[in-house]
Design a protein around this motif. Structure first.
Motif, PDB file in Angstrom:
ATOM      1  N   LEU A   1      -1.874  -3.450   3.086  1.00  0.00           N
ATOM      2  CA  LEU A   1      -1.898  -4.582   4.019  1.00  0.00           C
ATOM      3  C   LEU A   1      -0.606  -4.647   4.825  1.00  0.00           C
ATOM      4  N   GLU A   2       0.520  -4.409   4.164  1.00  0.00           N
ATOM      5  CA  GLU A   2       1.812  -4.385   4.867  1.00  0.00           C
ATOM      6  C   GLU A   2       1.816  -3.309   5.951  1.00  0.00           C
ATOM      7  N   GLN A   3       1.271  -2.131   5.621  1.00  0.00           N
ATOM      8  CA  GLN A   3       1.190  -1.027   6.601  1.00  0.00           C
ATOM      9  C   GLN A   3       0.296  -1.400   7.777  1.00  0.00           C
ATOM     10  N   PHE A   4      -0.793  -2.109   7.493  1.00  0.00           N
ATOM     11  CA  PHE A   4      -1.712  -2.537   8.557  1.00  0.00           C
ATOM     12  C   PHE A   4      -1.024  -3.537   9.488  1.00  0.00           C
ATOM     13  N   ILE A   5      -0.304  -4.499   8.904  1.00  0.00           N
ATOM     14  CA  ILE A   5       0.409  -5.516   9.696  1.00  0.00           C
ATOM     15  C   ILE A   5       1.455  -4.846  10.591  1.00  0.00           C
ATOM     16  N   GLU A   6       2.166  -3.866  10.020  1.00  0.00           N
ATOM     17  CA  GLU A   6       3.182  -3.132  10.792  1.00  0.00           C
ATOM     18  C   GLU A   6       2.531  -2.308  11.894  1.00  0.00           C
ATOM     19  N   PHE A   7       1.437  -1.638  11.554  1.00  0.00           N
ATOM     20  CA  PHE A   7       0.703  -0.810  12.518  1.00  0.00           C
ATOM     21  C   PHE A   7       0.235  -1.638  13.717  1.00  0.00           C
ATOM     22  N   LYS A   8      -0.213  -2.861  13.447  1.00  0.00           N
ATOM     23  CA  LYS A   8      -0.710  -3.735  14.520  1.00  0.00           C
ATOM     24  C   LYS A   8       0.411  -4.529  15.191  1.00  0.00           C
ATOM     25  N   GLY A   9       1.635  -4.435  14.664  1.00  0.00           N
ATOM     26  CA  GLY A   9       2.760  -5.166  15.256  1.00  0.00           C
ATOM     27  C   GLY A   9       2.619  -6.675  15.166  1.00  0.00           C
ATOM     28  N   LEU A  10       2.086  -7.159  14.046  1.00  0.00           N
ATOM     29  CA  LEU A  10       1.821  -8.594  13.891  1.00  0.00           C
ATOM     30  C   LEU A  10       2.995  -9.308  13.242  1.00  0.00           C
ATOM     31  N   LYS A  11       3.136 -10.583  13.603  1.00  0.00           N
ATOM     32  CA  LYS A  11       4.156 -11.426  12.977  1.00  0.00           C
ATOM     33  C   LYS A  11       3.530 -12.775  12.625  1.00  0.00           C
ATOM     34  N   ASP A  12       4.125 -13.458  11.640  1.00  0.00           N
ATOM     35  CA  ASP A  12       3.658 -14.804  11.256  1.00  0.00           C
ATOM     36  C   ASP A  12       2.152 -14.844  11.032  1.00  0.00           C
ATOM     37  N   VAL A  13       1.669 -13.981  10.167  1.00  0.00           N
ATOM     38  CA  VAL A  13       0.222 -13.902   9.950  1.00  0.00           C
ATOM     39  C   VAL A  13      -0.244 -14.994   8.988  1.00  0.00           C
ATOM     40  N   ILE A  14      -1.500 -15.394   9.159  1.00  0.00           N
ATOM     41  CA  ILE A  14      -2.184 -16.256   8.198  1.00  0.00           C
ATOM     42  C   ILE A  14      -3.144 -15.346   7.435  1.00  0.00           C
ATOM     43  N   LEU A  15      -2.985 -15.269   6.123  1.00  0.00           N
ATOM     44  CA  LEU A  15      -3.859 -14.442   5.298  1.00  0.00           C
ATOM     45  C   LEU A  15      -4.954 -15.306   4.690  1.00  0.00           C
ATOM     46  N   LEU A  16      -6.178 -14.801   4.713  1.00  0.00           N
ATOM     47  CA  LEU A  16      -7.309 -15.507   4.114  1.00  0.00           C
ATOM     48  C   LEU A  16      -8.043 -14.542   3.197  1.00  0.00           C
ATOM     49  N   GLY A  17      -8.030 -14.818   1.882  1.00  0.00           N
ATOM     50  CA  GLY A  17      -8.635 -13.884   0.938  1.00  0.00           C
ATOM     51  C   GLY A  17      -9.597 -14.541  -0.022  1.00  0.00           C
ATOM     52  N   ASN A  18     -10.706 -13.852  -0.278  1.00  0.00           N
ATOM     53  CA  ASN A  18     -11.689 -14.292  -1.273  1.00  0.00           C
ATOM     54  C   ASN A  18     -11.662 -13.346  -2.463  1.00  0.00           C
TER      55      ASN A  18
END
Length: 254
Positions: free
Chosen positions: A73-90
């Motif tokens: 997930l960290e790699q995905f966030i870095e790959f997409k260049g995202l910041k201040d994400v809201i995570l939603l998990g089931n």
């Protein structure tokens, strides 16, 4: 699935809308379509919704564990260049979100968990039955929901295919053991990220006392209940789920 699955590098994901990023983390037996209600609602509210396909059956066996998925997930966030994400998990997705938040707190603005594993040992199910027993699998799938009709033939067929695939079954059991090992009760009191807990009142997989325990241990959490609802509120009561999440995000100015 009507939404286009994007393939870039080692990632496969769905992306809808523009704005603040909400990353959805599906469960062990849950497909991307489980979050259809969230996907169609939040892009209209100024959010970019992303659902990465977690490599549950693609990791080497030794890396088939919750920590590897938190790093993915960290790699995905870095790959997409995202910041201040809201995570939603089931379910398992909530557990991955919790561990990711512990390991990479600067990434995560807020966390939403529903029917999450991470505290309760039976959250990943109590072992898998003899392969080939369709009726047993059907009953197991129906028990996940308050209304057994939510467990469509398509859902039952998918679970049946998974437990009858030897490699997938071995990896499913490896993840279940990993989830038990990664009990987070000692970590949660030190996690100060805001957490929204939305739980089904009739969840048989992670019973209501699990939600109460998450709420008690997480310093900045709010707990919301959905009546006549099992382990996957966003599937069983999508409108109510979206309303609760909407009001929590608004209250927090997210």
């Amino acid at each position: 699935m009507e939404e286009q699955i994007i393939k870039e590098g080692k990632f496969k994901y769905i992306e809808m809308g523009e704005g603040k990023p909400i990353i959805i983390l599906h469960g062990l037996m849950g497909g991307l379509s489980n979050f259809h209600g969230v996907m169609t609602h939040f892009p209209k509210k100024g959010y970019k919704v992303l659902i990465p396909e977690l490599p549950i059956y693609d990791m080497p066996l030794l890396k088939t564990n919750v920590k590897s998925f938190a790093k993915f997930l960290e790699q995905f966030i870095e790959f997409k260049g995202l910041k201040d994400v809201i995570l939603l998990g089931n379910s398992l997705g909530g557990h991955i979100g919790l561990l990711h938040t512990k390991l990479y707190p600067k990434n995560v603005k807020a966390l939403v968990i529903t029917g999450s594993s991470g505290l309760y040992e039976s959250a990943m199910g109590d072992g898998y039955p003899k392969r080939g027993d369709y009726e047993f699998i059907k009953k197991k799938a129906q028990d996940v929901f308050y209304d057994p009709e939510v467990a469509t033939k398509e859902i039952v067929d998918e679970v049946f295919a998974t437990v009858n695939n030897r490699i997938k079954l071995v990896k499913t059991l490896a993840i279940a053991k990993s989830a038990i090992r990664h009990n987070m009760s000692k970590d949660l009191p030190n996690m100060h990220t805001p957490v929204c807990i939305i739980w089904g009142k009739n969840d048989n997989v992670t019973p209501p006392n699990v939600a109460n325990e998450f709420h008690a241990l997480l310093p900045d959490s709010e707990l919301y209940w959905i009546e006549k609802c099992g382990h996957a509120p966003m599937m069983e009561h999508p409108k109510e789920f979206n309303t609760l999440l909407d009001s929590w995000l608004s209250k927090r100015n997210y």
